[in-house]
Motif scaffolding. Structure first.
Motif, PDB file in Angstrom:
ATOM      1  N   GLU A  77      -7.310   8.649  16.900  1.00 55.83           N
ATOM      2  CA  GLU A  77      -6.663   9.843  17.441  1.00 55.83           C
ATOM      3  C   GLU A  77      -7.659  10.995  17.547  1.00 55.83           C
ATOM      4  OE1 GLU A  77      -5.591   8.129  14.908  1.00 55.83           O
ATOM      5  OE2 GLU A  77      -3.525   7.476  15.269  1.00 55.83           O
ATOM      6  N   CYS A  78      -8.522  11.125  16.553  1.00 55.10           N
ATOM      7  CA  CYS A  78      -9.526  12.187  16.573  1.00 55.10           C
ATOM      8  C   CYS A  78     -10.543  11.947  17.683  1.00 55.10           C
ATOM      9  CB  CYS A  78     -10.228  12.264  15.225  1.00 55.10           C
ATOM     10  SG  CYS A  78      -9.155  12.775  13.863  1.00 55.10           S
ATOM     11  N   PHE A  79     -10.915  10.691  17.863  1.00 55.83           N
ATOM     12  CA  PHE A  79     -11.875  10.347  18.904  1.00 55.83           C
ATOM     13  C   PHE A  79     -11.338  10.721  20.283  1.00 55.83           C
ATOM     14  CE2 PHE A  79     -13.935   7.339  21.853  1.00 55.83           C
ATOM     15  CZ  PHE A  79     -15.261   7.605  21.567  1.00 55.83           C
ATOM     16  N   GLU A  80     -10.060  10.456  20.512  1.00 55.71           N
ATOM     17  CA  GLU A  80      -9.436  10.812  21.794  1.00 55.71           C
ATOM     18  C   GLU A  80      -9.398  12.329  21.986  1.00 55.71           C
ATOM     19  OE1 GLU A  80      -5.636   8.962  21.660  1.00 55.71           O
ATOM     20  OE2 GLU A  80      -6.458   6.927  21.693  1.00 55.71           O
ATOM     21  N   LEU A  81      -9.078  13.059  20.918  1.00 50.52           N
ATOM     22  CA  LEU A  81      -9.056  14.518  21.010  1.00 50.52           C
ATOM     23  C   LEU A  81     -10.438  15.076  21.294  1.00 50.52           C
ATOM     24  CD1 LEU A  81      -6.616  15.427  18.082  1.00 50.52           C
ATOM     25  CD2 LEU A  81      -6.276  15.930  20.505  1.00 50.52           C
ATOM     26  N   GLU A  82     -11.452  14.495  20.700  1.00 51.04           N
ATOM     27  CA  GLU A  82     -12.831  14.938  20.953  1.00 51.04           C
ATOM     28  C   GLU A  82     -13.170  14.803  22.436  1.00 51.04           C
ATOM     29  OE1 GLU A  82     -14.495  13.652  16.521  1.00 51.04           O
ATOM     30  OE2 GLU A  82     -15.067  12.492  18.294  1.00 51.04           O
ATOM     31  N   ALA A  83     -12.802  13.668  23.025  1.00 48.37           N
ATOM     32  CA  ALA A  83     -13.078  13.447  24.446  1.00 48.37           C
ATOM     33  C   ALA A  83     -12.319  14.459  25.307  1.00 48.37           C
ATOM     34  CB  ALA A  83     -12.693  12.022  24.839  1.00 48.37           C
ATOM     35  N   GLU A  84     -11.067  14.753  24.947  1.00 53.39           N
ATOM     36  CA  GLU A  84     -10.267  15.717  25.706  1.00 53.39           C
ATOM     37  C   GLU A  84     -10.843  17.128  25.591  1.00 53.39           C
ATOM     38  OE1 GLU A  84      -5.984  15.508  25.121  1.00 53.39           O
ATOM     39  OE2 GLU A  84      -6.191  13.417  24.499  1.00 53.39           O
ATOM     40  N   LEU A  85     -11.288  17.504  24.409  1.00 57.56           N
ATOM     41  CA  LEU A  85     -11.892  18.825  24.219  1.00 57.56           C
ATOM     42  C   LEU A  85     -13.171  18.968  25.044  1.00 57.56           C
ATOM     43  CD1 LEU A  85     -11.467  19.329  20.358  1.00 57.56           C
ATOM     44  CD2 LEU A  85     -10.395  20.719  22.146  1.00 57.56           C
ATOM     45  N   VAL A  95     -16.219  17.602  17.414  1.00 58.45           N
ATOM     46  CA  VAL A  95     -15.929  16.808  16.219  1.00 58.45           C
ATOM     47  C   VAL A  95     -14.558  17.235  15.711  1.00 58.45           C
ATOM     48  CG1 VAL A  95     -16.649  16.227  13.874  1.00 58.45           C
ATOM     49  CG2 VAL A  95     -18.382  16.669  15.635  1.00 58.45           C
ATOM     50  N   VAL A  96     -13.637  16.284  15.640  1.00 60.43           N
ATOM     51  CA  VAL A  96     -12.285  16.567  15.177  1.00 60.43           C
ATOM     52  C   VAL A  96     -12.034  15.772  13.900  1.00 60.43           C
ATOM     53  CG1 VAL A  96      -9.812  16.440  15.701  1.00 60.43           C
ATOM     54  CG2 VAL A  96     -11.454  16.997  17.519  1.00 60.43           C
ATOM     55  N   VAL A  97     -11.673  16.479  12.834  1.00 60.69           N
ATOM     56  CA  VAL A  97     -11.423  15.810  11.545  1.00 60.69           C
ATOM     57  C   VAL A  97      -9.932  15.535  11.399  1.00 60.69           C
ATOM     58  CG1 VAL A  97     -13.406  16.926  10.480  1.00 60.69           C
ATOM     59  CG2 VAL A  97     -11.158  17.981  10.265  1.00 60.69           C
ATOM     60  N   PRO A  98      -9.576  14.465  10.671  1.00 60.69           N
ATOM     61  CA  PRO A  98      -8.153  14.172  10.447  1.00 60.69           C
ATOM     62  C   PRO A  98      -7.443  15.353   9.786  1.00 60.69           C
ATOM     63  CG  PRO A  98      -9.529  12.331   9.761  1.00 60.69           C
ATOM     64  CD  PRO A  98     -10.451  13.468  10.047  1.00 60.69           C
ATOM     65  N   ASN A 318     -10.077  20.777  13.266  1.00 60.32           N
ATOM     66  CA  ASN A 318      -9.123  19.785  12.774  1.00 60.32           C
ATOM     67  C   ASN A 318      -8.157  19.371  13.881  1.00 60.32           C
ATOM     68  OD1 ASN A 318      -8.220  22.591  12.360  1.00 60.32           O
ATOM     69  ND2 ASN A 318      -6.289  21.625  11.772  1.00 60.32           N
ATOM     70  N   GLU A 319      -7.408  18.287  13.641  1.00 56.33           N
ATOM     71  CA  GLU A 319      -6.524  17.717  14.658  1.00 56.33           C
ATOM     72  C   GLU A 319      -5.523  18.717  15.224  1.00 56.33           C
ATOM     73  OE1 GLU A 319      -5.063  13.350  14.369  1.00 56.33           O
ATOM     74  OE2 GLU A 319      -5.392  14.011  12.294  1.00 56.33           O
ATOM     75  N   ALA A 320      -4.752  19.378  14.348  1.00 53.69           N
ATOM     76  CA  ALA A 320      -3.696  20.273  14.818  1.00 53.69           C
ATOM     77  C   ALA A 320      -4.270  21.405  15.661  1.00 53.69           C
ATOM     78  CB  ALA A 320      -2.911  20.835  13.634  1.00 53.69           C
ATOM     79  N   THR A 321      -5.398  21.965  15.233  1.00 54.65           N
ATOM     80  CA  THR A 321      -6.030  23.037  15.990  1.00 54.65           C
ATOM     81  C   THR A 321      -6.532  22.527  17.334  1.00 54.65           C
ATOM     82  OG1 THR A 321      -6.686  24.154  13.944  1.00 54.65           O
ATOM     83  CG2 THR A 321      -7.846  24.784  15.942  1.00 54.65           C
ATOM     84  N   ALA A 322      -7.111  21.330  17.344  1.00 52.65           N
ATOM     85  CA  ALA A 322      -7.595  20.748  18.590  1.00 52.65           C
ATOM     86  C   ALA A 322      -6.451  20.586  19.591  1.00 52.65           C
ATOM     87  CB  ALA A 322      -8.254  19.398  18.320  1.00 52.65           C
ATOM     88  N   ARG A 323      -5.324  20.080  19.129  1.00 54.19           N
ATOM     89  CA  ARG A 323      -4.165  19.891  20.022  1.00 54.19           C
ATOM     90  C   ARG A 323      -3.684  21.234  20.578  1.00 54.19           C
ATOM     91  NH1 ARG A 323      -2.715  14.622  19.396  1.00 54.19           N
ATOM     92  NH2 ARG A 323      -3.166  13.671  17.368  1.00 54.19           N
ATOM     93  N   GLU A 324      -3.615  22.234  19.714  1.00 51.48           N
ATOM     94  CA  GLU A 324      -3.131  23.539  20.153  1.00 51.48           C
ATOM     95  C   GLU A 324      -4.113  24.190  21.132  1.00 51.48           C
ATOM     96  OE1 GLU A 324      -0.176  26.293  20.438  1.00 51.48           O
ATOM     97  OE2 GLU A 324      -0.141  24.368  19.371  1.00 51.48           O
ATOM     98  N   LEU A 325      -5.400  24.010  20.907  1.00 55.18           N
ATOM     99  CA  LEU A 325      -6.398  24.544  21.833  1.00 55.18           C
ATOM    100  C   LEU A 325      -6.225  23.924  23.228  1.00 55.18           C
ATOM    101  CD1 LEU A 325      -9.618  24.536  19.600  1.00 55.18           C
ATOM    102  CD2 LEU A 325      -8.483  26.550  20.529  1.00 55.18           C
ATOM    103  N   LEU A 326      -5.959  22.632  23.260  1.00 59.85           N
ATOM    104  CA  LEU A 326      -5.783  21.947  24.543  1.00 59.85           C
ATOM    105  C   LEU A 326      -4.512  22.426  25.246  1.00 59.85           C
ATOM    106  CD1 LEU A 326      -6.847  18.387  23.416  1.00 59.85           C
ATOM    107  CD2 LEU A 326      -8.021  19.783  25.127  1.00 59.85           C
TER     108      LEU A 326
END
Length: 330
Positions: A77-85, A95-98, A318-326
């Motif tokens: 899940e983190c790897f996918e978020l990294e690619a999206e960011l 780099v997205v941490v769990p 982190n994951e939650a922040t990455a999702r919210e940024l997107l």
């Protein structure tokens, strides 16, 4: 009567020798646990001590940074978020941490990842500029010493009178010590009373050399702060309540190296930004690798502005922040 050998054996240890023996015992326990793979009960039995003592020594070894935990591999899940960011923001790296189980561990998780990233990225003849704060301090736990020549570490922001472990001088020095690098400290308060004082300190008190060295930065590692009353700038009264209120009215959402900016990544036109003893933002934008390590629900707005402010090309969050940024990037 004791013979001289018995007397020597029974002589009290000096504080230095006593501390050395405690450290050696702690390292033996840590080695048995992490390297040999023995359980805590097995260690207790072999050494003739209680399990509680074993646990206490293991925890102390981690606290003293005698044990560094390094995790390889990707969480899908983190790897996918990294690619999206990377696609959404144009980052060179993300780099997205769990997501940590406890919200209060967000800064620690991101800091640990930051230490790993910097350790992997450092090469010889590199100059690294560092900010300071709780998140960056946690990076010390995973910085890995390497045999590199001519590495320099430069503090990018002045300090605070009331010393804390997040004080920039302490962080920059520890960072440099672990990496075996030369360290150049920003010997000035983080915020001074006037632009004239700032100029005088730079011109007459040896700080010009810091700015000259910073022109050759290869990497900058910084974090961001909010405008909450508990943020460092306000908690230590570096910025007054009146200035904080004015900054909020002007649309400020956060600070980077105590430079306050808005959601669009523009430094707000407030006098406090002309009193900050830090590397100028425009100079920071010229650094080849510009890393922001930060996260948490309260920092999403800060990060959106900060990414634009310095044209960040590496984000660690982190994951939650990455999702919210997107989501907010839209």
């Amino acid at each position: 009567m004791l013979d001289k050998h018995s007397a020597r054996r029974n002589r009290p240890l000096s504080p230095e020798r006593g501390a050395g023996r405690i450290a050696r015992n702690r390292m033996r326990i840590a080695w048995m646990y992490y390297v040999e793979g023995l359980t805590q009960n097995e260690i207790a039995d072999r050494l003739g001590i209680g399990r509680v003592t074993v646990v206490r020594n293991i925890n102390e070894a981690i606290r003293q940074r005698e044990v560094k935990i390094w995790i390889e591999g990707e969480v899908s899940e983190c790897f996918e978020l990294e690619a999206e960011l990377k696609e959404a923001f144009g980052f060179r790296e993300a780099v997205v941490v769990p997501e940590p189980v406890l919200a209060e561990n967000v800064a620690k998780s991101i800091g640990v990842a930051a230490g790993m990233y910097v350790s992997d990225s450092l090469t010889e003849d590199m100059t690294v500029g560092v900010g300071w704060g709780a998140t960056l301090y946690e990076s010390l736990s995973t910085l890995a010493p390497r045999e590199l020549e001519n590495v320099q570490v430069i503090s990018l922001l002045g300090g605070i009178v009331q010393a804390r472990k997040f004080n920039p001088a302490e962080f920059a020095w520890q960072f440099a010590r672990i990496m075996g690098a030369d360290c150049y400290l920003f010997q000035a308060p983080a915020v001074v009373d006037s632009p004239e004082t700032r100029e005088a300190l730079i011109e007459r008190c040896g700080l010009k050399d810091i700015f000259k060295r910073a022109e050759r930065l290869d990497m900058a590692l910084v974090s961001v702060g909010t405008l909450a009353p508990t943020s460092t700038a306000f908690r230590f009264n570096l910025i007054s309540d009146e200035d904080r209120a004015a900054l909020l009215r002007m649309g400020a959402v956060g600070d980077l190296l105590f430079n306050f900016y808005d959601r669009d990544g523009k430094v707000v036109d407030h006098p406090v930004n002309r009193r900050v003893m830090s590397l100028p933002i425009e100079q920071l934008r010229n650094v080849p690798i510009r890393i922001i390590a930060s996260g948490g629900n309260e920092k999403v707005e800060c990060l959106l502005g900060a990414v634009k402010l310095i044209d960040c090309n590496v984000l660690i969050t982190n994951e939650a922040t990455a999702r919210e940024l997107l989501i907010r990037k839209g």
